[in-house]
Design a protein around this motif. Structure first.
Motif, PDB file in Angstrom:
ATOM      1  N   ILE A  75       0.847  -1.194   0.000  1.00 24.79           N
ATOM      2  CA  ILE A  75       0.000   0.000   0.000  1.00 24.79           C
ATOM      3  C   ILE A  75       0.878   1.237   0.000  1.00 24.79           C
ATOM      4  O   ILE A  75       1.971   1.246   0.582  1.00 24.79           O
ATOM      5  N   LEU A  76       0.441   2.278  -0.704  1.00 23.35           N
ATOM      6  CA  LEU A  76       1.119   3.573  -0.722  1.00 23.35           C
ATOM      7  C   LEU A  76       0.081   4.606  -0.330  1.00 23.35           C
ATOM      8  O   LEU A  76      -1.005   4.636  -0.897  1.00 23.35           O
ATOM      9  N   PHE A  77       0.397   5.432   0.669  1.00 23.59           N
ATOM     10  CA  PHE A  77      -0.605   6.389   1.134  1.00 23.59           C
ATOM     11  C   PHE A  77       0.033   7.710   1.520  1.00 23.59           C
ATOM     12  O   PHE A  77       1.219   7.802   1.839  1.00 23.59           O
ATOM     13  N   GLY A  78      -0.789   8.759   1.464  1.00 24.42           N
ATOM     14  CA  GLY A  78      -0.410  10.077   1.953  1.00 24.42           C
ATOM     15  C   GLY A  78      -1.313  10.429   3.110  1.00 24.42           C
ATOM     16  O   GLY A  78      -2.545  10.328   2.993  1.00 24.42           O
ATOM     17  N   GLN A  79      -0.747  10.824   4.229  1.00 24.57           N
ATOM     18  CA  GLN A  79      -1.565  11.032   5.418  1.00 24.57           C
ATOM     19  C   GLN A  79      -0.958  12.078   6.346  1.00 24.57           C
ATOM     20  O   GLN A  79       0.217  12.414   6.255  1.00 24.57           O
ATOM     21  N   SER A  80      -1.806  12.583   7.226  1.00 23.35           N
ATOM     22  CA  SER A  80      -1.388  13.409   8.356  1.00 23.35           C
ATOM     23  C   SER A  80      -1.829  12.689   9.618  1.00 23.35           C
ATOM     24  O   SER A  80      -3.027  12.523   9.848  1.00 23.35           O
ATOM     25  N   ASP A 120       6.226  19.077   6.768  1.00 18.83           N
ATOM     26  CA  ASP A 120       5.503  19.310   8.009  1.00 18.83           C
ATOM     27  C   ASP A 120       4.902  17.982   8.481  1.00 18.83           C
ATOM     28  O   ASP A 120       5.620  17.025   8.642  1.00 18.83           O
ATOM     29  N   ASP A 121       3.584  17.914   8.634  1.00 25.88           N
ATOM     30  CA  ASP A 121       2.959  16.696   9.158  1.00 25.88           C
ATOM     31  C   ASP A 121       2.444  15.777   8.040  1.00 25.88           C
ATOM     32  O   ASP A 121       1.886  14.725   8.307  1.00 25.88           O
ATOM     33  N   PHE A 122       2.613  16.169   6.794  1.00 24.52           N
ATOM     34  CA  PHE A 122       2.128  15.366   5.672  1.00 24.52           C
ATOM     35  C   PHE A 122       3.207  14.378   5.259  1.00 24.52           C
ATOM     36  O   PHE A 122       4.363  14.749   5.070  1.00 24.52           O
ATOM     37  N   ARG A 123       2.834  13.097   5.132  1.00 23.64           N
ATOM     38  CA  ARG A 123       3.784  12.050   4.798  1.00 23.64           C
ATOM     39  C   ARG A 123       3.237  11.166   3.682  1.00 23.64           C
ATOM     40  O   ARG A 123       2.040  10.852   3.648  1.00 23.64           O
TER      41      ARG A 123
END
Length: 384
Positions: A38-43, A125-128
């Protein structure tokens, strides 16, 4: 070797068509003898996943992760890890201890998952943005051969994700908004198979006029840096990963960053629709003193947004990150949360974006979200 080349093609094709990511992740999992990926972008702070591409993992367990377990032993172990570094779950948290967690009971146990290979691909920042390949307990820990596979793929995964964010801006081309790409905050140069420049936007032309770049052939004012740039372009044109470099500006006052990436068939097809033919390689040039803001009026003209929709789009993507909630934007704009959500749905439809992360990438690439107040107006048009 053939399997690896096919996977690299999938990885780079996924930059232009995000729906290919599940196929690419499944292929990587097969090569690494694993269950899926899985590949995801999250905060984590905002407790929100902005996008996720699931290659064969259980969707119900993925929902349980998003609803209850974004903070878990694996995510905590990844905090502060350098971008591109492979982290194997067994090296940072023992499986025996993991079995005592709610994360294991709700997310891992139903799938039989016990091992994970993790790489942070992008962060601000908090986005990964994170990459994971999961293995069952029955399959056991990852071995040296799988480690080599992941480490070989890591730079390509990072470049594809970066390129995908940049290529979001080319939706403006498809929507007959060429003037927006002309005013992008970063320089864009497209190079053909013969090494000739087939397109350069306004910012790139400005850097050439200053002497930092040269277009015939593509090079810089510095011979050593020109040789490095030529090597990266040759690599990209040969179907390899390209790369990143820095070059001193013409007056030696600062470093200018250049990202070189090959364009695969899908991206080239998008550009052909915009009457840019023969492009095989893209250069993105980031000059810290040349970044600028273009007004939201360009969004209104190009995409048919109302002024209220443009204000919401800028507010929700403040700073180029998909981290602003509807309630926070509503408070800043003096609107109800439901009104903000309605405007945002219309913005997604008109801009062709599929969520807040893609919208933020588009506005960042176009320079719309920099230095704006809550009314969506430019508060500082000076060059930074």
């Amino acid at each position: 070797m053939a399997a690896m080349e096919e996977i690299l093609d999938l990885i780079y094709d996924s930059a232009g068509d995000h729906q290919l990511w599940p196929v690419a992740l499944s292929a990587i999992a097969d090569l690494a003898r694993s269950e899926g990926g899985i590949l995801f972008g999250q905060s984590v702070t905002a407790e929100q996943v902005y996008f996720d591409f699931n290659g064969r993992l259980n969707q119900e367990c993925n929902r349980a992760y998003q609803e209850r377990h974004m903070q878990n032993p694996w995510s905590v172990a990844m905090e502060g890890k350098p971008l591109g570094q492979l982290v194997l779950s067994d090296e940072v948290f023992e499986l025996g201890k993991l079995r005592n967690s709610g994360f294991y009971d709700d997310v891992l146990r139903p799938q039989g998952i016990g091992h994970n290979a993790m790489i942070a691909l992008a962060a601000r920042d908090d986005f990964r943005v994170a990459f994971n390949i999961c293995r069952s307990e029955r399959q056991g820990e990852f071995e040296a051969i799988e480690r080599k596979i992941f480490e070989a793929l890591a730079p390509h995964l990072r470049r594809s994700v970066t390129l995908g964010f940049r290529l979001t801006a080319y939706r403006a081309l498809r929507d007959a908004a060429f003037e927006l790409v002309e005013q992008m905050a970063d320089g864009v140069v497209l190079v053909g198979y013969g090494g000739d420049v087939v397109y350069a936007n306004e910012m790139a032309c400005s850097l050439e006029a200053q002497g930092t770049l040269k277009f015939k052939p593509i090079s810089t004012w510095s011979a050593p840096h020109s040789r490095r740039l030529a090597s990266l372009v040759r690599s990209a044109l040969a179907g390899k990963a390209g790369g990143t470099m820095s070059v001193p500006s013409h007056d030696r006052s600062r470093l200018v960053s250049i990202v070189v990436a090959g364009l695969r068939s899908r991206e080239s097809g998008v550009l052909r629709e915009a009457h840019i033919r023969g492009a095989a390689c893209a250069l993105f040039i980031i000059d810290p003193l040349q970044r600028r803001t273009i007004g939201t009026q360009h969004l209104i003209d190009a995409y048919g947004l109302t002024r209220a929709e443009a204000r919401v789009a800028a507010s929700m993507s403040s700073g180029g990150l998909p981290s602003t909630s509807a309630s926070a934007s509503a408070s800043a704009l003096g609107l109800s949360a439901n009104t903000v959500k309605t405007h945002l749905r219309r913005v997604f439809a008109k801009t062709g974006t599929r969520g807040q992360a893609e919208l933020a990438a588009l506005l960042t690439a176009l320079g719309v979200v920099k230095a704006q107040d809550a009314r969506g107006e430019n508060v500082d048009d000076r060059r930074h």
